[in-house]
Design a protein around this motif. Sequence first.
Motif, mmCIF file in Angstrom:
data_model
loop_
_atom_site.group_PDB
_atom_site.id
_atom_site.type_symbol
_atom_site.label_atom_id
_atom_site.label_comp_id
_atom_site.label_asym_id
_atom_site.label_seq_id
_atom_site.Cartn_x
_atom_site.Cartn_y
_atom_site.Cartn_z
ATOM 1 N N ASP A 43 0.837 -1.195 0.000
ATOM 2 C CA ASP A 43 0.000 0.000 0.000
ATOM 3 C C ASP A 43 0.874 1.248 0.000
ATOM 4 O O ASP A 43 1.678 1.454 0.914
ATOM 5 C CB ASP A 43 -0.907 0.030 1.229
ATOM 6 C CG ASP A 43 -2.037 -0.967 1.139
ATOM 7 O OD1 ASP A 43 -2.280 -1.499 0.040
ATOM 8 O OD2 ASP A 43 -2.692 -1.209 2.169
ATOM 9 N N LEU A 44 0.707 2.063 -1.027
ATOM 10 C CA LEU A 44 1.443 3.320 -1.146
ATOM 11 C C LEU A 44 0.486 4.430 -1.590
ATOM 12 O O LEU A 44 0.651 5.024 -2.652
ATOM 13 C CB LEU A 44 2.587 3.181 -2.163
ATOM 14 C CG LEU A 44 3.724 2.242 -1.774
ATOM 15 C CD1 LEU A 44 4.678 2.034 -2.940
ATOM 16 C CD2 LEU A 44 4.464 2.795 -0.576
ATOM 17 N N PRO A 45 -0.526 4.739 -0.776
ATOM 18 C CA PRO A 45 -1.485 5.766 -1.191
ATOM 19 C C PRO A 45 -0.850 7.156 -1.194
ATOM 20 O O PRO A 45 -0.039 7.474 -0.336
ATOM 21 C CB PRO A 45 -2.587 5.667 -0.130
ATOM 22 C CG PRO A 45 -1.897 5.111 1.076
ATOM 23 C CD PRO A 45 -0.827 4.204 0.549
ATOM 24 N N GLY A 46 -1.229 7.938 -2.189
ATOM 25 C CA GLY A 46 -0.739 9.310 -2.261
ATOM 26 C C GLY A 46 0.696 9.449 -2.709
ATOM 27 O O GLY A 46 1.274 10.528 -2.606
ATOM 28 N N ILE A 47 1.281 8.388 -3.202
ATOM 29 C CA ILE A 47 2.683 8.415 -3.645
ATOM 30 C C ILE A 47 2.729 8.782 -5.122
ATOM 31 O O ILE A 47 1.951 8.269 -5.924
ATOM 32 C CB ILE A 47 3.338 7.028 -3.432
ATOM 33 C CG1 ILE A 47 3.385 6.669 -1.955
ATOM 34 C CG2 ILE A 47 4.711 6.947 -4.058
ATOM 35 C CD1 ILE A 47 4.371 7.436 -1.133
ATOM 36 N N ASP A 48 3.665 9.650 -5.495
ATOM 37 C CA ASP A 48 3.895 9.954 -6.899
ATOM 38 C C ASP A 48 4.565 8.733 -7.530
ATOM 39 O O ASP A 48 5.621 8.298 -7.058
ATOM 40 C CB ASP A 48 4.797 11.183 -7.012
ATOM 41 C CG ASP A 48 5.206 11.471 -8.441
ATOM 42 O OD1 ASP A 48 4.483 11.079 -9.374
ATOM 43 O OD2 ASP A 48 6.271 12.102 -8.619
ATOM 44 N N PRO A 49 3.969 8.139 -8.570
ATOM 45 C CA PRO A 49 4.552 6.937 -9.182
ATOM 46 C C PRO A 49 5.994 7.131 -9.643
ATOM 47 O O PRO A 49 6.774 6.186 -9.644
ATOM 48 C CB PRO A 49 3.638 6.656 -10.379
ATOM 49 C CG PRO A 49 2.358 7.326 -10.061
ATOM 50 C CD PRO A 49 2.709 8.513 -9.214
ATOM 51 N N GLY A 50 6.374 8.354 -9.990
ATOM 52 C CA GLY A 50 7.744 8.620 -10.412
ATOM 53 C C GLY A 50 8.753 8.509 -9.285
ATOM 54 O O GLY A 50 9.955 8.370 -9.525
ATOM 55 N N SER A 51 8.296 8.557 -8.034
ATOM 56 C CA SER A 51 9.220 8.479 -6.899
ATOM 57 C C SER A 51 9.448 7.041 -6.425
ATOM 58 O O SER A 51 10.275 6.804 -5.550
ATOM 59 C CB SER A 51 8.703 9.316 -5.729
ATOM 60 O OG SER A 51 7.631 8.650 -5.079
ATOM 61 N N ILE A 52 8.710 6.078 -6.982
ATOM 62 C CA ILE A 52 8.840 4.683 -6.546
ATOM 63 C C ILE A 52 10.105 4.079 -7.140
ATOM 64 O O ILE A 52 10.350 4.155 -8.343
ATOM 65 C CB ILE A 52 7.612 3.850 -6.953
ATOM 66 C CG1 ILE A 52 6.359 4.418 -6.295
ATOM 67 C CG2 ILE A 52 7.808 2.386 -6.578
ATOM 68 C CD1 ILE A 52 5.069 3.768 -6.766
ATOM 69 N N ASP A 53 10.921 3.489 -6.285
ATOM 70 C CA ASP A 53 12.165 2.838 -6.709
ATOM 71 C C ASP A 53 12.165 1.420 -6.168
ATOM 72 O O ASP A 53 12.088 1.223 -4.947
ATOM 73 C CB ASP A 53 13.374 3.620 -6.183
ATOM 74 C CG ASP A 53 14.688 2.969 -6.576
ATOM 75 O OD1 ASP A 53 14.809 2.510 -7.731
ATOM 76 O OD2 ASP A 53 15.593 2.912 -5.725
ATOM 77 N N VAL A 54 12.234 0.449 -7.058
ATOM 78 C CA VAL A 54 12.309 -0.961 -6.670
ATOM 79 C C VAL A 54 13.632 -1.492 -7.193
ATOM 80 O O VAL A 54 13.932 -1.367 -8.378
ATOM 81 C CB VAL A 54 11.133 -1.777 -7.265
ATOM 82 C CG1 VAL A 54 11.232 -3.241 -6.860
ATOM 83 C CG2 VAL A 54 9.796 -1.193 -6.836
ATOM 84 N N SER A 55 14.427 -2.071 -6.292
ATOM 85 C CA SER A 55 15.715 -2.624 -6.714
ATOM 86 C C SER A 55 15.957 -3.948 -6.000
ATOM 87 O O SER A 55 15.394 -4.217 -4.947
ATOM 88 C CB SER A 55 16.850 -1.640 -6.417
ATOM 89 O OG SER A 55 16.946 -1.416 -5.023
ATOM 90 N N CYS A 56 16.796 -4.756 -6.617
ATOM 91 C CA CYS A 56 17.149 -6.048 -6.033
ATOM 92 C C CYS A 56 18.650 -6.222 -6.161
ATOM 93 O O CYS A 56 19.192 -6.172 -7.263
ATOM 94 C CB CYS A 56 16.405 -7.172 -6.769
ATOM 95 S SG CYS A 56 16.579 -8.762 -5.961
ATOM 96 N N GLU A 57 19.306 -6.371 -5.021
ATOM 97 C CA GLU A 57 20.750 -6.545 -5.015
ATOM 98 C C GLU A 57 21.111 -7.660 -4.042
ATOM 99 O O GLU A 57 20.794 -7.582 -2.849
ATOM 100 C CB GLU A 57 21.434 -5.238 -4.592
ATOM 101 C CG GLU A 57 22.938 -5.321 -4.608
ATOM 102 C CD GLU A 57 23.594 -4.010 -4.197
ATOM 103 O OE1 GLU A 57 24.779 -4.056 -3.821
ATOM 104 O OE2 GLU A 57 22.934 -2.965 -4.224
#
Length: 141
Positions: A43-57
């Motif tokens: 759940d990420l309500p009110g989040i700007d989609p451009g600010s979402i960062d998903v990474s896997c290391e």
Amino acid sequence: MATYWDPFQEMDRLFGSLTTSRNAPGMPMDLFRDGDHYVLAADLPGIDPGSIDVSCEDRTLTIRAERTPRSGGGQWLLRERTSGTVARQLTLGRGLALDHISASYADGVLTLTIPVAEEAKPRRIEVSHEANREAIEAGGS
């Protein structure tokens, strides 16, 4: 029916409810397996989609997003929606196809689809029975 009461479990529950703040920024999520892939919904309500960062290391999945504060004048009467960066990290187990993770964001929910690697999928192994083979061969000659 006898019931078992664990005082340490009760203390953990009580301590957890006292230390958790309703106003703390968070990212509640669900994780479930659906066939040959896992689905993570955060759940990420009110989040700007451009600010979402998903990474896997190195088997660590990191989800990071930013909620910007509401701009404009006026006097705040109540402010429970936090702003700033929220982040979650999960350590992923072996047997997942990490290069094939897909992500989508709709209606305030980030959905990650994490496929199970081919080598980790269950498979059926045929079992031969030598005694039956000999009996069939003996009967056929």
